[in-house]
Design an enzyme around this catalytic site. Structure first.
Site, PDB file in Angstrom:
ATOM      1  N   CYS A  54       2.149   3.726  11.910  1.00 39.71           N
ATOM      2  CA  CYS A  54       2.971   3.173  10.821  1.00 39.71           C
ATOM      3  C   CYS A  54       3.213   4.426   9.790  1.00 39.71           C
ATOM      4  O   CYS A  54       2.567   5.367   9.961  1.00 39.71           O
ATOM      5  CB  CYS A  54       2.596   1.764  10.098  1.00 39.71           C
ATOM      6  N   HIS A  58       0.916  -1.194  -0.010  1.00 35.96           N
ATOM      7  CA  HIS A  58      -0.023  -0.209   0.080  1.00 35.96           C
ATOM      8  C   HIS A  58       0.762   1.264  -0.071  1.00 35.96           C
ATOM      9  O   HIS A  58       2.152   1.168   0.390  1.00 35.96           O
ATOM     10  CB  HIS A  58      -0.900   0.195   1.287  1.00 35.96           C
TER      11      HIS A  58
END
Length: 720
Positions: free
Chosen positions: A222, A65
């Site tokens: 993240c 992603h």
């Protein structure tokens, strides 16, 4: 989620055998629907994100992603692989692959929906249903949260999943509102509603209520803030329910974050920080038993993390002040923690040392360049000029040269204290700064130099960590980070540096300096070749930094030796070779490189000329077995020739822009040109020998050469 995934974005027979091929196959479906405008640019962004941390998860899941300027709208593509694809998960190959594409300016609502999917992936029933889906439409429906016949094991029927099914209307509670909501209504009713007030209360007659469970607050984050952040939150909450522990999670994702209620934090018995970027407002959690780890640890082994927190609480281990500055600053640092649980000591040591080096380098660059400019304007006798406080004439060039030289000298004086201070910071957070700076300053005082700074930093961090392990009464915890830890740690480190280890280190530093000064002939050439190999081995990584720090430490004195300046010249010359060689190779043999690499080659000219070795990283990442050995050969030749030619350099940075400050500048440029030509030739030969790989040639849609391919979105590196 109906507008994010359709049957056209599902491939139930994905045949790719590598993660790059899998991402390309799914991205091509996005491009066919107009969701991706530049396929190569988008794939470069996906690869850049993958390089930060593998996106494979236990349980056979891969979630490549990224956020990219080449994405027109938030999009999700799904592929199911019978053979499996390696995305770096510890338990093996991934058969369920989700490619998540978010625009660079994606709105919060869509990011919230993506985070909802991330949470669904932690549900075994959901992944089982996807593995048994019979057609693309059914799989897309499951991912959207719809419930076609026989598929009610999908995304919407989970314990505590809130409203994550359907169109994502309730996903906010499962993502950033997951900090206090989402699954909190199931996982933590007591903590969220009354904090610690209900403990021991006799006002309400309750039949034999057991003792309150252990309470944990957690933060997950993240780099991209789309997937791992929310999967870690889901994993921790699920593990907490299984173990009878109340867990409240604050997800600091791309869509922002909702702060935990201060009352919930105050009532917590422990803290889990699972992050790969800086935790914002970290000081809120000071004074509690804390486990600080990476986000994937929370996904893969949440039960162990909960156990670690409980063990720390039982032993009375508490954190001191937070490490990320004033509340709300959220400033990122090169090392946000002393190492993830389970990391080896060598990995942790490398992180600690790199923390010190990262903070030291700006002082090296500023001080060294100012000193070099002072020499360039006033000559090498400028180091004997009186203080500009006593004598400064606005119209005299020598006065300005003396000013630059003396400012640079002051900046250089910070090198060893900053190195030591931030090594200690990397080990023990902010409490390590005081003893680290004190120990580094003592290293300068006793002439222990660079080696003394390394020792002082490591000792300071160890002393602070030892102090923090001592059980402290709750009433005294408030003064620990302000008074007790600085006082005790500075005294202990000062004693060790002055009385115990200072003299041996100073002797070792003097021995190394004398050895360098005595190098000549073949020995100097071999040293230059070795430094060149190191500079080109990992292109800005730890080995590169060791060579660079070794060189800058030699010139970080008022009057560096001739040998030290030769070493600095060899290191900078070798560091310029890889990006310049890649730029030249893409110019003379563009057909061997794809469109993204040719575009990166244009930027590599400037990066290489500026002594930014990282300019070659995109090429090394795409083809390490050809690019890195070729770069090392060219770097070794350049380093050896620079030493053989006797080139000297007082400035620690600047590339070709400080050539006028280099001794023997013409031969120095010859050394760089030789290394660049050798590396270029080797890369071209090695790439020419390989068999063409589908999708990697520089071709346009019709199969012909496309020299005017659109600009990819690969991010350019920054200076070390």
């Amino acid at each position: 989620m109906s507008d994010m995934i359709t049957a056209d974005l599902v491939d139930l027979d994905l045949s790719a055998d590598t993660k790059e091929a899998a991402a390309r196959a799914l991205a091509e479906r996005m491009a066919a629907l107009g969701r991706v405008t530049d396929l190569e640019g988008f794939l470069a962004d996906v690869a850049a994100r993958e390089a930060q941390m593998p996106t494979g998860l236990d349980g056979g899941i891969g979630i490549p992603h990224c956020r990219s300027e080449h994405v027109t709208e938030p999009t999700l593509a799904f592929g199911r692989s019978a053979a499996g694809v390696d995305f770096g998960a510890a338990d093996g190959l991934a058969d369920l692959i989700f490619l998540i594409a978010a625009p660079a300016g994606a709105d919060d609502a869509h990011l919230t929906i993506l985070s909802s999917l991330a949470r669904q992936l932690m549900n075994a029933e959901f992944t089982t249903a996807l593995r048994s889906a019979g057609d693309a439409a059914a799989a897309a429906a499951l991912i959207r949260g719809e419930e076609p016949a026989g598929a009610d094991a999908g995304a919407g029927d989970r314990d505590g999943a809130g409203d994550e099914d359907g169109d994502g209307a309730g996903a906010e509670g499962g993502s950033e509102a997951g900090s206090v909501g989402g699954q909190d209504s199931v996982a933590v009713p007591a903590a969220a509603s009354a904090g610690a007030v209900t403990v021991g209360s006799d006002e309400t007659p309750r039949p034999a209520e057991p003792a309150r469970p252990f309470r944990i607050v957690a933060v997950t984050s993240c780099p991209t803030g789309i997937a791992h952040t929310y999967m870690a939150a889901e994993s921790l909450e699920n593990a907490g329910r299984e173990e009878g522990v109340e867990v409240v999670v604050e997800t600091q994702g791309s869509a922002g974050f909702t702060r935990l209620d201060p009352a919930v934090i105050a009532a917590a018995d422990g803290v889990i920080l699972a992050h790969d970027v800086a935790v914002r407002e970290k000081d809120r959690f000071a004074g509690k038993p804390t486990v600080d780890t990476g986000v994937k640890a929370a996904i893969n082994r949440p039960g162990e993390l909960i156990g670690e927190v409980r063990d720390k609480a039982a032993r009375g281990e508490f954190t001191a002040a937070a490490a990320d500055g004033p509340a709300g600053s959220g400033a990122a640092t090169p090392v946000e923690r002393g190492g993830e649980s389970g990391e080896g000591y060598g990995t942790k040591l490398r992180k600690w040392l790199m923390s010190g080096v990262s903070y030291m380098v700006p002082f090296v660059a500023a001080g060294g360049l100012l000193i070099a400019l002072g020499f360039a304007i006033g000559g090498y006798e400028i180091n004997k000029a009186p203080s500009v406080m006593d004598h400064f004439t606005w119209t005299q060039a020598d006065s300005w040269a003396a000013l630059l030289f003396q400012i640079g000298g002051v900046a250089f004086a910070f090198l060893v204290p900053v190195l030591a201070g931030y090594i200690a910071y990397g080990m023990a957070d902010r409490p390590g700064l005081v003893p680290g700076f004190v120990g580094g300053s003592i290293a300068l005082t006793i002439n222990a130099g660079f080696l003394g700074g390394l020792a002082a930093g490591l000792i300071s961090g160890a002393v602070v960590l030892a102090i923090q392990r001592v059980p402290i009464p709750k009433a005294l915890r408030g003064i620990m980070p302000v008074v007790v830890i600085p006082l005790v740690s500075a005294a202990v480190v000062g004693f060790l540096m002055f009385v115990v280890i200072g003299k041996p280190i100073a002797s070792a530093q003097k021995g190394m300096t004398d050895w360098l000064n005595g190098l000549s002939g073949a020995n100097a050439v071999l040293l230059g070749a070795l430094l060149g190999l190191m500079m080109c081995f990992d292109l800005g990584g730890p080995v590169n930094k060791v060579a660079y720090t070794f060189a800058t430490a030699g010139i970080a004195v008022a009057s560096p030796s001739d040998s030290a300046m030769k070493i600095m010249a060899a290191v900078m010359a070798a560091g310029m070779v890889p990006p310049l060689a890649m730029a030249l190779a893409t110019t003379v043999r563009g057909r061997l490189f794809n469109a993204a690499e040719r575009e990166n080659g244009k930027a590599a000219w400037v990066l290489g000329a500026s002594f930014i070795s990282e300019g070659a990283i995109p090429f090394a990442a795409a083809d390490p077995l050809r690019v890195i050995p070729s770069s090392m050969v060219g770097g070794a030749i350049t380093g050896a020739l620079s030493m053989a030619f006797g080139a000297t350099l007082r400035a620690p940075h600047g590339g070709v822009f400080v050539v006028p400050l280099i001794g023997n500048p013409l031969l120095y440029l010859v050394a760089i040109a030789a290394g660049v030509c050798v590396t270029t030739a080797l890369v071209i030969v090695l790439k020419g020998l390989r068999k063409p790989v589908a999708g990697t040639s520089a071709q346009g849609p019709g199969g012909g050469a496309d020299p005017s391919a659109p600009t990819p979105g690969a991010k350019q590196p920054v200076a070390a």
